[in-house]
Design a protein around this motif. Sequence first.
Motif, PDB file in Angstrom:
ATOM      1  N   ARG A 154       0.771  -1.017  -0.147  1.00 20.30           N
ATOM      2  CA  ARG A 154      -0.008   0.049  -0.024  1.00 20.30           C
ATOM      3  C   ARG A 154       0.854   1.243  -0.131  1.00 20.30           C
ATOM      4  O   ARG A 154       0.642   2.381  -1.046  1.00 20.30           O
ATOM      5  N   ARG A 155       2.079   1.335   0.700  1.00 21.83           N
ATOM      6  CA  ARG A 155       2.635   2.408   0.655  1.00 21.83           C
ATOM      7  C   ARG A 155       3.608   2.638  -0.578  1.00 21.83           C
ATOM      8  O   ARG A 155       3.516   3.828  -1.139  1.00 21.83           O
ATOM      9  N   SER A 156       4.021   1.637  -1.249  1.00 23.29           N
ATOM     10  CA  SER A 156       4.709   1.616  -2.230  1.00 23.29           C
ATOM     11  C   SER A 156       3.716   2.194  -3.538  1.00 23.29           C
ATOM     12  O   SER A 156       3.852   3.125  -4.186  1.00 23.29           O
ATOM     13  N   VAL A 157       2.199   1.755  -3.544  1.00 17.79           N
ATOM     14  CA  VAL A 157       1.441   2.364  -4.364  1.00 17.79           C
ATOM     15  C   VAL A 157       1.291   3.767  -4.155  1.00 17.79           C
ATOM     16  O   VAL A 157       1.193   4.714  -5.128  1.00 17.79           O
ATOM     17  N   ALA A 158       1.154   4.317  -2.781  1.00 18.52           N
ATOM     18  CA  ALA A 158       1.162   5.841  -2.413  1.00 18.52           C
ATOM     19  C   ALA A 158       2.216   6.457  -2.953  1.00 18.52           C
ATOM     20  O   ALA A 158       2.222   7.476  -3.464  1.00 18.52           O
ATOM     21  N   ASP A 159       3.463   5.735  -3.008  1.00 19.42           N
ATOM     22  CA  ASP A 159       4.612   6.566  -3.448  1.00 19.42           C
ATOM     23  C   ASP A 159       4.562   6.737  -4.965  1.00 19.42           C
ATOM     24  O   ASP A 159       5.018   7.658  -5.649  1.00 19.42           O
ATOM     25  N   ILE A 160       4.127   5.556  -5.547  1.00 22.49           N
ATOM     26  CA  ILE A 160       3.984   5.890  -7.036  1.00 22.49           C
ATOM     27  C   ILE A 160       2.839   6.801  -7.676  1.00 22.49           C
ATOM     28  O   ILE A 160       3.101   7.320  -8.425  1.00 22.49           O
ATOM     29  N   ALA A 161       1.858   6.831  -6.603  1.00 22.51           N
ATOM     30  CA  ALA A 161       0.995   8.060  -6.739  1.00 22.51           C
ATOM     31  C   ALA A 161       1.577   9.276  -6.817  1.00 22.51           C
ATOM     32  O   ALA A 161       1.132  10.246  -7.259  1.00 22.51           O
ATOM     33  N   GLY A 162       2.522   9.440  -5.893  1.00 21.26           N
ATOM     34  CA  GLY A 162       3.277  10.708  -5.883  1.00 21.26           C
ATOM     35  C   GLY A 162       3.983  10.904  -7.125  1.00 21.26           C
ATOM     36  O   GLY A 162       4.270  12.224  -7.466  1.00 21.26           O
ATOM     37  N   ARG A 163       4.423  10.161  -7.631  1.00 18.68           N
ATOM     38  CA  ARG A 163       5.309  10.264  -8.920  1.00 18.68           C
ATOM     39  C   ARG A 163       4.486  10.401 -10.190  1.00 18.68           C
ATOM     40  O   ARG A 163       4.732  11.142 -10.881  1.00 18.68           O
ATOM     41  N   LEU A 164       3.304   9.627 -10.089  1.00 21.79           N
ATOM     42  CA  LEU A 164       2.427   9.663 -11.329  1.00 21.79           C
ATOM     43  C   LEU A 164       0.812   9.844 -10.944  1.00 21.79           C
ATOM     44  O   LEU A 164       0.252   8.708 -10.971  1.00 21.79           O
ATOM     45  N   ALA A 178       3.698  -0.235 -15.554  1.00 21.46           N
ATOM     46  CA  ALA A 178       3.644   0.961 -15.905  1.00 21.46           C
ATOM     47  C   ALA A 178       5.281   1.314 -16.644  1.00 21.46           C
ATOM     48  O   ALA A 178       6.147   1.419 -15.878  1.00 21.46           O
ATOM     49  N   ALA A 179       5.153   1.586 -17.878  1.00 21.28           N
ATOM     50  CA  ALA A 179       6.596   2.101 -18.415  1.00 21.28           C
ATOM     51  C   ALA A 179       7.055   3.400 -18.057  1.00 21.28           C
ATOM     52  O   ALA A 179       8.392   3.257 -18.228  1.00 21.28           O
ATOM     53  N   SER A 180       6.159   4.139 -17.641  1.00 20.28           N
ATOM     54  CA  SER A 180       6.954   5.351 -16.834  1.00 20.28           C
ATOM     55  C   SER A 180       7.551   5.191 -15.732  1.00 20.28           C
ATOM     56  O   SER A 180       8.240   6.311 -15.051  1.00 20.28           O
ATOM     57  N   LEU A 181       7.270   4.176 -14.864  1.00 17.08           N
ATOM     58  CA  LEU A 181       8.190   3.771 -13.644  1.00 17.08           C
ATOM     59  C   LEU A 181       9.409   3.791 -14.076  1.00 17.08           C
ATOM     60  O   LEU A 181       9.928   3.005 -15.047  1.00 17.08           O
ATOM     61  N   PRO A 182      10.621   4.207 -13.125  1.00 20.78           N
ATOM     62  CA  PRO A 182      12.072   3.566 -13.581  1.00 20.78           C
ATOM     63  C   PRO A 182      12.054   2.284 -13.421  1.00 20.78           C
ATOM     64  O   PRO A 182      11.450   1.412 -12.512  1.00 20.78           O
ATOM     65  N   THR A 183      13.078   1.529 -13.963  1.00 18.06           N
ATOM     66  CA  THR A 183      13.134   0.243 -14.133  1.00 18.06           C
ATOM     67  C   THR A 183      13.330  -0.298 -12.830  1.00 18.06           C
ATOM     68  O   THR A 183      12.745  -1.284 -12.392  1.00 18.06           O
ATOM     69  N   ARG A 184      14.461   0.098 -12.003  1.00 18.53           N
ATOM     70  CA  ARG A 184      14.668  -0.504 -10.744  1.00 18.53           C
ATOM     71  C   ARG A 184      13.284  -0.318  -9.802  1.00 18.53           C
ATOM     72  O   ARG A 184      13.256  -1.232  -9.020  1.00 18.53           O
ATOM     73  N   ALA A 185      12.989   0.786  -9.800  1.00 14.31           N
ATOM     74  CA  ALA A 185      11.674   1.141  -8.853  1.00 14.31           C
ATOM     75  C   ALA A 185      10.655  -0.075  -9.411  1.00 14.31           C
ATOM     76  O   ALA A 185       9.840  -0.619  -8.523  1.00 14.31           O
ATOM     77  N   ARG A 186      10.402  -0.141 -10.671  1.00 18.03           N
ATOM     78  CA  ARG A 186       9.335  -1.085 -11.399  1.00 18.03           C
ATOM     79  C   ARG A 186       9.856  -2.520 -11.036  1.00 18.03           C
ATOM     80  O   ARG A 186       8.684  -3.282 -10.582  1.00 18.03           O
ATOM     81  N   GLY A 187      11.063  -2.865 -10.853  1.00 19.98           N
ATOM     82  CA  GLY A 187      11.064  -4.326 -10.625  1.00 19.98           C
ATOM     83  C   GLY A 187      11.092  -4.508  -8.825  1.00 19.98           C
ATOM     84  O   GLY A 187      10.689  -5.717  -8.828  1.00 19.98           O
ATOM     85  N   ALA A 188      11.476  -3.699  -8.191  1.00 18.17           N
ATOM     86  CA  ALA A 188      11.141  -3.609  -6.854  1.00 18.17           C
ATOM     87  C   ALA A 188       9.736  -4.008  -6.324  1.00 18.17           C
ATOM     88  O   ALA A 188       9.205  -4.695  -5.668  1.00 18.17           O
ATOM     89  N   PHE A 189       8.962  -3.105  -7.131  1.00 19.39           N
ATOM     90  CA  PHE A 189       7.465  -3.101  -6.800  1.00 19.39           C
ATOM     91  C   PHE A 189       6.618  -4.544  -7.415  1.00 19.39           C
ATOM     92  O   PHE A 189       6.248  -5.096  -6.643  1.00 19.39           O
ATOM     93  N   THR A 190       7.313  -4.793  -8.465  1.00 20.96           N
ATOM     94  CA  THR A 190       6.975  -6.315  -9.049  1.00 20.96           C
ATOM     95  C   THR A 190       7.151  -7.202  -7.855  1.00 20.96           C
ATOM     96  O   THR A 190       6.238  -8.169  -7.902  1.00 20.96           O
ATOM     97  N   GLN A 191       8.076  -7.322  -7.346  1.00 26.24           N
ATOM     98  CA  GLN A 191       8.679  -8.251  -6.370  1.00 26.24           C
ATOM     99  C   GLN A 191       7.550  -8.436  -5.170  1.00 26.24           C
ATOM    100  O   GLN A 191       7.210  -9.225  -4.999  1.00 26.24           O
ATOM    101  N   ILE A 192       7.496  -7.165  -4.789  1.00 28.81           N
ATOM    102  CA  ILE A 192       6.414  -7.128  -3.570  1.00 28.81           C
ATOM    103  C   ILE A 192       5.019  -7.462  -4.126  1.00 28.81           C
ATOM    104  O   ILE A 192       4.130  -8.466  -3.207  1.00 28.81           O
ATOM    105  N   ALA A 193       4.547  -7.054  -5.216  1.00 32.14           N
ATOM    106  CA  ALA A 193       3.288  -7.373  -5.714  1.00 32.14           C
ATOM    107  C   ALA A 193       3.110  -8.791  -6.070  1.00 32.14           C
ATOM    108  O   ALA A 193       1.977  -9.335  -5.466  1.00 32.14           O
ATOM    109  N   ARG A 194       4.211  -9.380  -6.613  1.00 32.84           N
ATOM    110  CA  ARG A 194       4.120 -10.940  -6.553  1.00 32.84           C
ATOM    111  C   ARG A 194       3.935 -11.705  -5.348  1.00 32.84           C
ATOM    112  O   ARG A 194       2.928 -12.656  -5.334  1.00 32.84           O
TER     113      ARG A 194
END
Length: 216
Positions: A140-150, A166-182
């Motif tokens: 939930r906090r990661s989603v809130a952080d992404i909302a601040g960015r996008l 989301a392609a607009s997320l930086p690659t490393r941030a997207r990879g870390a979020f993907t791991q949490i979401a999985r």
Amino acid sequence: MHGGEKVTAAQPDAAQAEWLAKLHKQLLSDDSIQFDLPAYVQPKTPEWLKPLGEFLKSLGPYMIYLFWGAVITGAAIILLLIFLEVKGVAWRLPWWRQKSVTEAEATWHPDVGAAQVLLSEADALAARGEYDEAVHLLLRRSVADIAGRLPDFLRPSLTARDIAGAASLPTRARGAFTQIARIVEAALFARRPVGPEGWQEARSAYERFVFRDAWT
């Protein structure tokens, strides 16, 4: 004339005259030299250009008014911009605004202080064995952080998988979020408990998401 003597111009002899005539003939026969220049002919105005010429000609008497009108308009715009600057009113041309938004996105980072507090709360949940709740908190906090960015990207209908793609997320941030979401998806849909290992994996991913320049 000097001392009563009559001076006459020297006349070339026959040999010189023949040589000059021959030289003149050679000069005339040289094709690289043009002696007969064509008379200048003024080009004819194209038909499609005539209406423009007539229009400009008709504006002749009014050009002075157009000139001063442009000067007054330019001066008014400059005074307006100065007034806005003095009043502190922000104004930007459309392409400047787009550039400012892009630069803001490029320099945005999650709130590190808030992330540290969140990790403390999640650690407390994990210490009580509530690993699923702890990982959900990170998500939930990661989603809130992404909302601040996008802010214009996130919508209620989006899933964690949609956000992770989301392609607009930086690659490393997207990879870390993907791991949490999985990990969260596995707990929700596959009924697979997170457990200590899943918690540590999600926690490490969130640290990368926040603290390790994932947004640069």
